[in-house]
Design an enzyme around this catalytic site. Structure first.
Site, PDB file in Angstrom:
ATOM      1  N   ASP A  47       0.889  -1.185  -0.216  1.00  0.00           N
ATOM      2  CA  ASP A  47       0.152   0.155   0.081  1.00  0.00           C
ATOM      3  C   ASP A  47       0.852   1.310  -0.035  1.00  0.00           C
ATOM      4  O   ASP A  47       1.859   1.411   0.435  1.00  0.00           O
ATOM      5  CB  ASP A  47      -0.792   0.124   1.351  1.00  0.00           C
ATOM      6  N   HIS A 193       4.026  -2.516   3.026  1.00  0.00           N
ATOM      7  CA  HIS A 193       3.698  -0.853   2.644  1.00  0.00           C
ATOM      8  C   HIS A 193       5.232  -0.415   1.827  1.00  0.00           C
ATOM      9  O   HIS A 193       6.411  -0.817   2.210  1.00  0.00           O
ATOM     10  CB  HIS A 193       3.638   0.149   3.732  1.00  0.00           C
TER      11      HIS A 193
HETATM   12 ZN   LIG Z   1      -2.354   3.154   3.146  1.00  0.00          ZN
END
Ligand SMILES: [Zn+2]
Length: 235
Positions: A47, A193
């Site tokens: 993400d 991430h």
């Molecule tokens: Zn996020």
């Protein structure tokens, strides 16, 4: 008077924020949280990117191990790094929307929620020359308009089943590794991430990733992107 206002505000918070988030995260069959079936397949998802320093290196690791993944893109980063997104698509990764500027759903009006979703969807559609098919809400939070906004654009909503908390400053490479490996099971969707978080946080994710891939390969797991996991061919 004050009590009436507080009561109304509490009701709005409950109906617009808390209940939709609880429902989407835990109950709704419209939200994809985990693959079904006994196949030893798991999905890596990343993400908040792309990031010009970390994401190309991440893509190199995935290419080295021939591992497909799924990326949830922030619109404001897509604007600046369209070349990286084109590379993701070319290398067989699934690409989805992750809002324009990562605002929490609970502070977004319904109109703002729809506009934000449209903005990122249009940006990615232009870069990819085809519409994205997935949406993951920033912070994993929903409001009463989120599902409607995604449905309007025919986006599938992705959540996750394993969170390594790789964005915090105190998380170590070993923590990331063990949080993934300890909870792994067929159909797991892992969220990591490649941008944002504490300064330098994605560096630790990049260090943990090859060890995670090697360990799971040894345990007999295959990596798939979300299109595949949901039973669709990546096109
Ligand atoms: Zn996020």
């Amino acid at each position: 008077m004050l009590w009436s206002i507080l009561l109304i505000l509490s009701m709005i918070f409950l109906l617009y924020c808390l209940l939709p988030s609880y429902w989407a995260r835990n109950r709704s069959n419209k939200v994809f949280r985990k693959g079904q079936g006994p196949k030893k397949e798991v999905a890596l998802t990343f993400d908040d990117g792309p990031n010009p320093d970390y994401t190309p290196r991440l893509l190199n690791i995935l290419r080295e191990y021939d591992v497909p993944a799924s990326f949830f893109i922030m619109g404001k980063e897509a604007k600046r790094h369209s070349d990286i997104i084109k590379r993701m698509d070319k290398e067989g990764h699934t690409i989805g929307c992750h809002s324009y500027s990562h605002r929490h759903a609970w502070i977004m009006s319904p109109l703002r929620t729809i506009r934000d979703m449209n903005q990122t969807y249009n940006l990615l559609s232009n870069i990819l020359e085809k519409p994205p098919k997935w949406y993951r809400p920033p912070w994993g939070t929903f409001n009463a308009a989120s599902m409607f906004a995604a449905k309007r654009l025919d986006l599938d909503i992705a959540y996750w089943s394993i969170e390594a908390q790789d964005w915090t400053a105190r998380t170590t490479v070993e923590d990331i590794y063990s949080r993934v490996i300890d909870k792994i099971e067929p159909g797991s969707i892992i969220v990591l991430h490649d941008n944002q978080g504490a300064p330098g946080a994605p560096e630790k994710t990049l260090q943990a990733l090859p060890i995670i891939i090697r360990t799971l390969h040894k345990q007999g797991y295959d990596f798939v992107n979300l299109d595949h996991m949901k039973g669709e061919e990546h096109v």
